[in-house]
Scaffold this active site. Structure first.
Site, PDB file in Angstrom:
ATOM      1  CB  CYS A  40      26.894  -4.415   1.680  1.00 43.17           C
ATOM      2  SG  CYS A  40      25.115  -4.675   1.817  1.00 43.17           S
TER       3      CYS A  40
ATOM      4  CG  ASN B  79      20.762  -5.220  -1.338  1.00 46.91           C
ATOM      5  OD1 ASN B  79      19.873  -5.462  -2.133  1.00 46.91           O
ATOM      6  ND2 ASN B  79      21.154  -3.991  -1.114  1.00 46.91           N
TER       7      ASN B  79
ATOM      8  CB  CYS C  23      23.075  -3.784   7.148  1.00 45.93           C
ATOM      9  SG  CYS C  23      22.270  -5.067   8.149  1.00 45.93           S
ATOM     10  NE  ARG C  24      28.144  -3.848   5.328  1.00 47.85           N
ATOM     11  CZ  ARG C  24      29.127  -4.701   5.067  1.00 47.85           C
ATOM     12  NH1 ARG C  24      30.380  -4.295   5.234  1.00 47.85           N
ATOM     13  NH2 ARG C  24      28.870  -5.917   4.650  1.00 47.85           N
ATOM     14  CB  SER C  25      24.503  -1.901  -0.294  1.00 49.65           C
ATOM     15  OG  SER C  25      23.683  -3.043  -0.227  1.00 49.65           O
TER      16      SER C  25
ATOM     17  CG  ASP D  38      28.421  -6.814   8.476  1.00 54.52           C
ATOM     18  OD1 ASP D  38      27.320  -6.323   8.801  1.00 54.52           O
ATOM     19  OD2 ASP D  38      28.552  -7.955   8.011  1.00 54.52           O
TER      20      ASP D  38
END
Ligand code: 4NP
Length: 158
Positions: free
Chosen positions: A8, A11, A13-15, A125
């Site tokens: 993401c 690095n 939150c999402r990934s 996001d």
């Protein structure tokens, strides 16, 4: 051994959520010895940081602990080490395409390609969002990582 890298922007939150949820799914399916994963950001702003506390809280609600993960930036060697590099959104995918060394073999895809039923092609996001936005990310990861395991030939309902 199959190696998967989730990417993401930051690095945090999402990934890392994708990494934690996918690792737990691999362990539940008994394939953690055959499939390894990691995560990274296209930007290095949060290098060395643990995942956002809101991501940690949302993942913990489904029993996934992200606290030991630490942010890092994508490096050129990733395009040789990983079989699949899976981007959370189109901006991440574009940045990865620009970064990929010529002849480096990693396959670049959008993670949500593996969750066609979600009818969404990018993971939103959540950074400026609410706790529910972070829960939505976890739910998308559960769907996408199940589809990814199936695509990698792992059957079952783990
Ligand atoms: P991520 O979310 O890409 O899912 O880790 C973000 C984290 C930090 C920032 C943006 C997005 N930031 O602007 O610092």
């Amino acid at each position: 051994m199959t190696q998967v890298l989730f990417v993401c922007l930051g690095n945090i939150c999402r990934s890392p959520t994708a990494e934690g949820v996918f690792r737990a799914a691999c362990e539940a399916a008994g394939v953690a010895g055959h499939i390894q994963c990691d995560s990274a950001g296209t930007a290095g702003w949060h290098r060395g940081e643990a995942p956002d506390l809101r991501s940690q809280a949302a993942a913990k609600e489904i029993g996934v602990d992200l606290s030991m993960l630490r942010a890092r930036q994508v490096v050129p060697d990733d395009f040789y080490r990983f079989d699949f590099i899976l981007a959370m959104d189109r901006a991440n995918l574009k940045a990865l395409r620009e970064m990929q060394p010529t002849n480096a073999p990693a396959q670049l895809r959008l993670l949500m390609d593996f969750a066609p039923n979600a009818r969404i092609d990018e993971v939103p996001d959540p950074y400026h969002g609410t706790p529910d936005d972070f829960r939505d990310v976890v739910a998308l990861m559960v769907q996408a990582t199940a589809g990814l395991l199936a695509a990698l030939g792992v059957s079952g309902n783990a």
